[in-house]
Every structure is written in structure tokens, then in C-alpha cells.
Design a protein around this motif. Structure first.
Motif, PDB file in Angstrom:
ATOM      1  N   GLU A 166      28.517  49.307 -22.825  1.00 33.90           N
ATOM      2  CA  GLU A 166      29.614  48.668 -22.124  1.00 33.90           C
ATOM      3  C   GLU A 166      30.108  49.486 -20.932  1.00 33.90           C
ATOM      4  OE1 GLU A 166      32.498  46.321 -24.330  1.00 33.90           O
ATOM      5  OE2 GLU A 166      31.516  46.969 -26.172  1.00 33.90           O
ATOM      6  N   GLY A 167      29.377  50.540 -20.608  1.00 32.83           N
ATOM      7  CA  GLY A 167      29.629  51.224 -19.346  1.00 32.83           C
ATOM      8  C   GLY A 167      29.302  50.298 -18.186  1.00 32.83           C
ATOM      9  N   SER A 168      28.451  49.295 -18.430  1.00 34.33           N
ATOM     10  CA  SER A 168      28.109  48.278 -17.434  1.00 34.33           C
ATOM     11  C   SER A 168      29.089  47.115 -17.519  1.00 34.33           C
ATOM     12  CB  SER A 168      26.690  47.763 -17.679  1.00 34.33           C
ATOM     13  OG  SER A 168      26.437  46.575 -16.952  1.00 34.33           O
ATOM     14  N   GLU A 169      29.652  46.732 -16.358  1.00 32.21           N
ATOM     15  CA  GLU A 169      30.572  45.600 -16.328  1.00 32.21           C
ATOM     16  C   GLU A 169      29.862  44.292 -16.622  1.00 32.21           C
ATOM     17  OE1 GLU A 169      34.585  45.941 -14.946  1.00 32.21           O
ATOM     18  OE2 GLU A 169      33.531  46.564 -16.753  1.00 32.21           O
ATOM     19  N   ASN A 170      28.553  44.241 -16.369  1.00 35.32           N
ATOM     20  CA  ASN A 170      27.789  43.043 -16.700  1.00 35.32           C
ATOM     21  C   ASN A 170      27.849  42.740 -18.193  1.00 35.32           C
ATOM     22  OD1 ASN A 170      26.462  41.508 -14.620  1.00 35.32           O
ATOM     23  ND2 ASN A 170      25.397  43.389 -14.063  1.00 35.32           N
ATOM     24  N   ILE A 171      28.147  43.770 -18.985  1.00 39.45           N
ATOM     25  CA  ILE A 171      28.272  43.592 -20.430  1.00 39.45           C
ATOM     26  C   ILE A 171      29.739  43.580 -20.841  1.00 39.45           C
ATOM     27  CG2 ILE A 171      27.756  44.598 -22.690  1.00 39.45           C
ATOM     28  CD1 ILE A 171      25.186  45.723 -21.471  1.00 39.45           C
ATOM     29  N   ALA A 172      30.482  44.612 -20.424  1.00 40.76           N
ATOM     30  CA  ALA A 172      31.872  44.769 -20.866  1.00 40.76           C
ATOM     31  C   ALA A 172      32.763  43.619 -20.417  1.00 40.76           C
ATOM     32  CB  ALA A 172      32.430  46.094 -20.339  1.00 40.76           C
ATOM     33  N   LEU A 173      32.702  43.269 -19.133  1.00 42.24           N
ATOM     34  CA  LEU A 173      33.598  42.242 -18.605  1.00 42.24           C
ATOM     35  C   LEU A 173      33.224  40.856 -19.120  1.00 42.24           C
ATOM     36  CD1 LEU A 173      36.014  42.801 -16.874  1.00 42.24           C
ATOM     37  CD2 LEU A 173      34.742  42.106 -14.855  1.00 42.24           C
ATOM     38  N   VAL A 174      31.928  40.619 -19.305  1.00 40.95           N
ATOM     39  CA  VAL A 174      31.483  39.331 -19.846  1.00 40.95           C
ATOM     40  C   VAL A 174      31.989  39.166 -21.280  1.00 40.95           C
ATOM     41  CG1 VAL A 174      29.476  37.979 -20.550  1.00 40.95           C
ATOM     42  CG2 VAL A 174      29.466  39.149 -18.349  1.00 40.95           C
ATOM     43  N   ARG A 175      31.938  40.232 -22.064  1.00 43.44           N
ATOM     44  CA  ARG A 175      32.448  40.165 -23.435  1.00 43.44           C
ATOM     45  C   ARG A 175      33.949  39.928 -23.440  1.00 43.44           C
ATOM     46  NH1 ARG A 175      29.043  45.114 -26.400  1.00 43.44           N
ATOM     47  NH2 ARG A 175      27.004  44.062 -26.335  1.00 43.44           N
ATOM     48  N   ALA A 176      34.657  40.558 -22.506  1.00 45.86           N
ATOM     49  CA  ALA A 176      36.104  40.365 -22.419  1.00 45.86           C
ATOM     50  C   ALA A 176      36.448  38.913 -22.097  1.00 45.86           C
ATOM     51  CB  ALA A 176      36.693  41.290 -21.350  1.00 45.86           C
ATOM     52  N   LYS A 196      24.748  39.080 -12.610  1.00 44.78           N
ATOM     53  CA  LYS A 196      23.564  38.377 -13.098  1.00 44.78           C
ATOM     54  C   LYS A 196      23.711  36.867 -12.940  1.00 44.78           C
ATOM     55  CE  LYS A 196      22.074  41.791 -16.511  1.00 44.78           C
ATOM     56  NZ  LYS A 196      21.765  42.037 -17.936  1.00 44.78           N
ATOM     57  N   ALA A 197      22.710  36.251 -12.334  1.00 49.75           N
ATOM     58  CA  ALA A 197      22.732  34.798 -12.158  1.00 49.75           C
ATOM     59  C   ALA A 197      22.719  34.090 -13.511  1.00 49.75           C
ATOM     60  CB  ALA A 197      21.531  34.356 -11.323  1.00 49.75           C
ATOM     61  N   GLY A 198      22.062  34.716 -14.509  1.00 51.51           N
ATOM     62  CA  GLY A 198      22.040  34.132 -15.842  1.00 51.51           C
ATOM     63  C   GLY A 198      23.432  34.047 -16.446  1.00 51.51           C
ATOM     64  N   THR A 199      24.285  35.053 -16.148  1.00 52.37           N
ATOM     65  CA  THR A 199      25.663  35.028 -16.637  1.00 52.37           C
ATOM     66  C   THR A 199      26.439  33.900 -15.965  1.00 52.37           C
ATOM     67  OG1 THR A 199      25.635  37.422 -16.997  1.00 52.37           O
ATOM     68  CG2 THR A 199      27.792  36.363 -16.849  1.00 52.37           C
ATOM     69  N   PHE A 200      26.236  33.740 -14.645  1.00 49.62           N
ATOM     70  CA  PHE A 200      26.882  32.633 -13.931  1.00 49.62           C
ATOM     71  C   PHE A 200      26.469  31.295 -14.540  1.00 49.62           C
ATOM     72  CE2 PHE A 200      26.754  35.400  -9.843  1.00 49.62           C
ATOM     73  CZ  PHE A 200      27.827  36.147 -10.323  1.00 49.62           C
ATOM     74  N   ALA A 201      25.192  31.179 -14.887  1.00 52.60           N
ATOM     75  CA  ALA A 201      24.688  29.928 -15.476  1.00 52.60           C
ATOM     76  C   ALA A 201      25.328  29.672 -16.843  1.00 52.60           C
ATOM     77  CB  ALA A 201      23.166  29.992 -15.602  1.00 52.60           C
ATOM     78  N   GLU A 202      25.538  30.755 -17.632  1.00 58.10           N
ATOM     79  CA  GLU A 202      26.194  30.607 -18.934  1.00 58.10           C
ATOM     80  C   GLU A 202      27.639  30.146 -18.772  1.00 58.10           C
ATOM     81  OE1 GLU A 202      25.842  34.257 -21.066  1.00 58.10           O
ATOM     82  OE2 GLU A 202      23.644  34.249 -21.024  1.00 58.10           O
ATOM     83  N   PHE A 203      28.352  30.726 -17.796  1.00 57.17           N
ATOM     84  CA  PHE A 203      29.727  30.308 -17.531  1.00 57.17           C
ATOM     85  C   PHE A 203      29.767  28.847 -17.102  1.00 57.17           C
ATOM     86  CE2 PHE A 203      31.384  34.831 -16.349  1.00 57.17           C
ATOM     87  CZ  PHE A 203      31.341  35.177 -17.686  1.00 57.17           C
ATOM     88  N   ASP A 204      28.801  28.461 -16.278  1.00 56.28           N
ATOM     89  CA  ASP A 204      28.746  27.080 -15.796  1.00 56.28           C
ATOM     90  C   ASP A 204      28.486  26.117 -16.958  1.00 56.28           C
ATOM     91  OD1 ASP A 204      28.659  25.161 -13.543  1.00 56.28           O
ATOM     92  OD2 ASP A 204      26.555  24.932 -14.115  1.00 56.28           O
TER      93      ASP A 204
END
Length: 259
Positions: A166-176, A196-204
Motif C-alpha cells: 500500500e505504499g503505492s496509491e494505485n493500491i492504497a487509494l483504490v482500497r480507501a 491504471k486504466a483498468g482501475t478507471f474501468a472498474e470505477f466506471d
């Protein structure tokens, strides 16, 4: 002092007692009850005093017990034992209740539906704390990373990062974001640490509406060029482009279409 009393009176004693009963904080201790601990801590914070067991003992005995009531006076050792076992969900319930009341007092603004997420890092010596993240710095330094959600003008969620990843915001902030309470009308706002575009797609897929910045040079294709309007933003903000684009994953596949 009048302002302190005004703030403390936002939560009535009967509400604190109901929450205490719900979380069973007063089940085995009818002398040092939850509302006494909570109001004592709040007084210290609002008075700008250093929070310690001795200070808490003094403020409770002075303000809530009375100078001549030796029988019901609390001690710092009793407070220490009480704080170790009190259910933290009690304080969470008090906070949520207070947020709901304060929200009604604040003026409604156009930014009321913005749900902002960001993280902050606190560096501490490993001699003071055992749990935390080790990211750079000295070998015995510990980082406590906290991700916070702010809706309108109020903090609505807080999450302490647990794993080294979770030092990476791609993980920590997404979990939050995934653990926070997201309303249908909310517009999520976060910076380019989530990339990550995959994260954007999950949010969408979850029908989250969000605003963010993408990294410079991010691969995309323009699908449609819209006419630029300034109606949504203030006069000091200049919109350079308004267009619908395709974002790509690293494999070259289209992840999502966005504005």
C-alpha cells in the motif's frame, strides 16, 4: 469556553448514552461511562491542551464530577484501563452522528457532492511504533500511511494502510475508495496517483463518476471533440479542451471511453 460548550452540546447526553448501550461500553463500568471519556477527550482537544491521562483525569474531575465529590472521582490508572478496553465503534458512532448533524448546519455549495480522496504519510521512529510501512529513509524508520475521504467540507472516512504494497496509491487509494460509502450523486475526485486504466474501468463499471488528472503523454484516441463551455466552473478556470477519448491498457486494448 462558551464555544466549547456549544460544540459539545451538538451531541446530547441521551444520544451518547444510546450509543454507549448499543456498543456495550458501559456494561461493566457504570462509573467511568463512555460519554464521560468522550467529553473529557473533546474538551482537551478543543482547549488546545496536550492530551494525556493526567490531563484527562483533571478535566473530568473538574468539569464532570465536581470538586467535593471524592467518591466518584476518577484516577489516571482507572482511565488507562478503561481506554484499553473501550469499544472503538462507540467513537465511530459518535462521529457519524456528529457528521450528520453538522452537515445540516453547513451552507450548501456546488462542491457538496465532490468526494475527495487523498493520502498522507507520517514518519515515526521504529522505537515508538512497531506496525507501519517501511518505504525508504532509515532502516528503523516507520511510516504510518492514512487515506482520507472528504465529502464537501467534512472528513467522512479514514483508512490506515496495512500492507507494504500500500505504499503505492494505485493500491492504497483504490482500497480507501472501495471501502468508503459512495452515494449515487457523488463525484469522486483524486489525483494522478491512481493511473491504471483498468482501475478507471472498474470505477466506471460500478457507475462511479470521477474527476482526475492523467499522466502527460498518456496514450489515448479522440472519439469526439465537444464544444468548450465555461458554465460549470468559476470565471478563473479556463477549459482548454472538452473531448471524449479512449484510454488504453498496457496491452493495447481499449480500457474505457471517458470525457
Amino acid at each position: 469556553m462558551d464555544q466549547i460548550e456549544e460544540i459539545l452540546n451538538l451531541i446530547k447526553d441521551e444520544d451518547l448514552e444510546k450509543l454507549g448501550k448499543l456498543n456495550e461500553v458501559d456494561k461493566y463500568n457504570t462509573k467511568l461511562v463512555g460519554k464521560m471519556v468522550f467529553k473529557g477527550l473533546m474538551r482537551l482537544i478543543l482547549m488546545g491542551q496536550k492530551t494525556s491521562l493526567r490531563a484527562l483525569e483533571m478535566v473530568i474531575n473538574r468539569r464532570m464530577v465536581g470538586k467535593n465529590d471524592d467518591k466518584n472521582k476518577v484516577t489516571y490508572s482507572g482511565l488507562s484501563k478503561r481506554l484499553k478496553i473501550i469499544n472503538p465503534d462507540y467513537f465511530k458512532g459518535v462521529y457519524i452522528d456528529l457528521i450528520n448533524k453538522v452537515e445540516k448546519l453547513l451552507p450548501k455549495k456546488t462542491s457538496h457532492n465532490l468526494h475527495r480522496f487523498d493520502s498522507t504519510i507520517i514518519n515515526l521512529s521504529g522505537y515508538l511504533i512497531k506496525d507501519g510501512l517501511k518505504v525508504g529513509g532509515k532502516s528503523n524508520d516507520i511510516q504510518v500511511k492514512v487515506s482520507i475521504g472528504l465529502k464537501g467540507q467534512l472528513p467522512t472516512s479514514i483508512r490506515f494502510c496495512k500492507g507494504q504494497e500500500e505504499g503505492s496509491e494505485n493500491i492504497a487509494l483504490v482500497r480507501a475508495i472501495n471501502e468508503a460509502k459512495i452515494e449515487k450523486e457523488d463525484i469522486l475526485l483524486f489525483d494522478r496517483e491512481i493511473a491504471k486504466a483498468g482501475t478507471f474501468a472498474e470505477f466506471d463499471k460500478k457507475e462511479y463518476k470521477f474527476i482526475t488528472r492523467v499522466n502527460v503523454g498518456r496514450k489515448h484516441d479522440t472519439v469526439k471533440q465537444n464544444k468548450v463551455t465555461q458554465t460549470f466552473f468559476d470565471n478563473e478556470t479556463e477549459i482548454l479542451e472538452d473531448k471524449i477519448v479512449n484510454l488504453y491498457r498496457t496491452q493495447g486494448k481499449v480500457a474505457m471511453t471517458c470525457v
